[in-house]
Design an enzyme around this catalytic site. Structure first.
Site, mmCIF file in Angstrom:
data_model
loop_
_atom_site.group_PDB
_atom_site.id
_atom_site.type_symbol
_atom_site.label_atom_id
_atom_site.label_comp_id
_atom_site.label_asym_id
_atom_site.label_seq_id
_atom_site.Cartn_x
_atom_site.Cartn_y
_atom_site.Cartn_z
ATOM 1 N N CYS A 124 0.932 -1.134 -0.101
ATOM 2 C CA CYS A 124 -0.056 -0.062 0.183
ATOM 3 C C CYS A 124 0.739 1.285 0.106
ATOM 4 O O CYS A 124 2.027 1.238 -0.617
ATOM 5 C CB CYS A 124 -0.944 0.056 1.075
ATOM 6 S SG CYS A 124 -2.339 1.071 0.956
ATOM 7 N N ASP A 193 -3.325 1.062 10.293
ATOM 8 C CA ASP A 193 -4.434 1.845 10.427
ATOM 9 C C ASP A 193 -5.047 1.813 11.698
ATOM 10 O O ASP A 193 -5.610 2.895 12.307
ATOM 11 C CB ASP A 193 -5.691 1.574 9.435
ATOM 12 C CG ASP A 193 -5.332 2.081 8.026
ATOM 13 O OD1 ASP A 193 -4.534 1.176 7.236
ATOM 14 O OD2 ASP A 193 -5.897 3.107 7.615
#
Ligand code: RUB
Length: 305
Positions: A124, A193
């Site tokens: 990512c 996250d």
């Protein structure tokens, strides 16, 4: 409220994305909105701030950096609006300053784990993970990176551009090539996250397959995570919600319409258990995942925020 709604929409549509950037943008939006409320009485002020906080927090469900940033920014102990605004502005300014400094500290601490000649795999687009990679490169280490495409939104393309612009040799792979390619990798570096109280990592879907392949190949996995990415609510047994995104990101809606027996699932994040993680690099030090509780207690407080 208009500016705050614009920021909220940018977060929802992923124009602003990545747990750290989302947190900073939300804190800024709340601070600037609070400043516009100076003519209200304190009750109405508090109501408006709570409403605005909810608008921001409801944009995306998984990155705990968002509710943490909003909660840390909005809290005040004032009984008049002027003082309340001052407190909120000061909270937000220090949150943003700390978040910016945290990236540098994480870069420096994490780079200690990168050796000359290392091949680093990342997934990512994480600013915290990239800070570690860039710092190791700045230290003169001869490193290279293998970056996953990160379907369906292909945030890996942002990563390869950023690393290439910095002069770091980078190889792009499709997500399904992770296990095959792991033999060429020395260390995996990813962002976060959310981190739950049991040390589990919630990050972009596919992260857990990097961790699984790394464990099989006996390669270390390090996670770059600011302290505000730890989740206080997991202390209450709350699970981190995994965002399900639209099928349009995976397959064209018209094509899907012609496939009556097909449904598409598009979870945006996954969970990597603590036992697959070697170290979490925070701005206050490199910790084993079992110490997540301590970070929550010392830096976020035990009462859920
Ligand atoms: C981004 C993602 C990143 C983390 C950490 O997902 O999973 O790895 O947010 O990023 P999305 P950072 O693109 O869906 O927001 O280190 O920049 O906070």
């Amino acid at each position: 409220m208009e500016d705050l709604l614009i920021t909220a929409e940018k977060i929802r549509s992923m124009e602003i994305r990545g747990a750290g950037r989302i947190a900073v943008a939300a804190s800024q939006a709340l601070r600037d909105y609070a400043r516009t409320l100076k003519d209200l009485n304190i009750e109405d002020f508090n109501t408006k701030v709570e409403e605005a906080a909810k608008v921001l927090v409801d944009t995306r469900p998984t990155a705990v950096s968002l509710p943490n940033a909003v909660a840390l920014s909005k809290r005040h102990s004032a009984d008049n609006v002027q003082d309340a605004i001052e407190e909120i502005v000061s909270n937000s300014d220090s949150f943003i300053k700390n978040a910016t400094e945290a990236l540098d500290k994480i870069g420096w601490i994490g780079a200690q784990r990168i050796r000359d000649g290392d091949v680093i795999m990342t997934h990512c687009n994480s600013h915290a993970a990239i800070s570690i990679i860039k710092t190791a490169f700045d230290q003169g280490k001869d490193i290279s990176v293998i970056a996953t495409e990160s379907r369906p939104r292909r945030q890996g393309f942002i990563t390869i551009k950023e690393l290439s612009d910095y002069g770091i040799p980078t190889t792009l792979i499709v997500d399904s090539a992770v296990r095959l390619t792991m033999k060429d990798v020395d260390i995996v570096v990813v962002g976060a996250d959310s981190i739950s109280v049991n040390g589990a990592l919630i990050n972009k879907v596919g992260t857990s397959q990097l961790a699984l392949a790394a464990q099989e190949a006996r390669k270390n996995v390090i996670v770059a995570a600011e302290t505000y990415k730890f989740s206080p609510n997991t202390l209450l047994g709350e699970m981190v919600e995994i965002e399900d995104r639209s099928s349009d990101e995976v397959i064209d809606a018209e094509i899907l319409a012609g496939l009556p027996n097909v449904k598409v699932k598009n979870p945006s994040f996954d969970v990597t258990p603590a036992e697959y993680i070697d170290l979490i690099i925070t701005e206050v030090g490199a910790i084993p995942p079992v110490m997540a509780f301590t970070i929550i207690r010392d830096y976020l407080g035990l009462s859920p925020i």
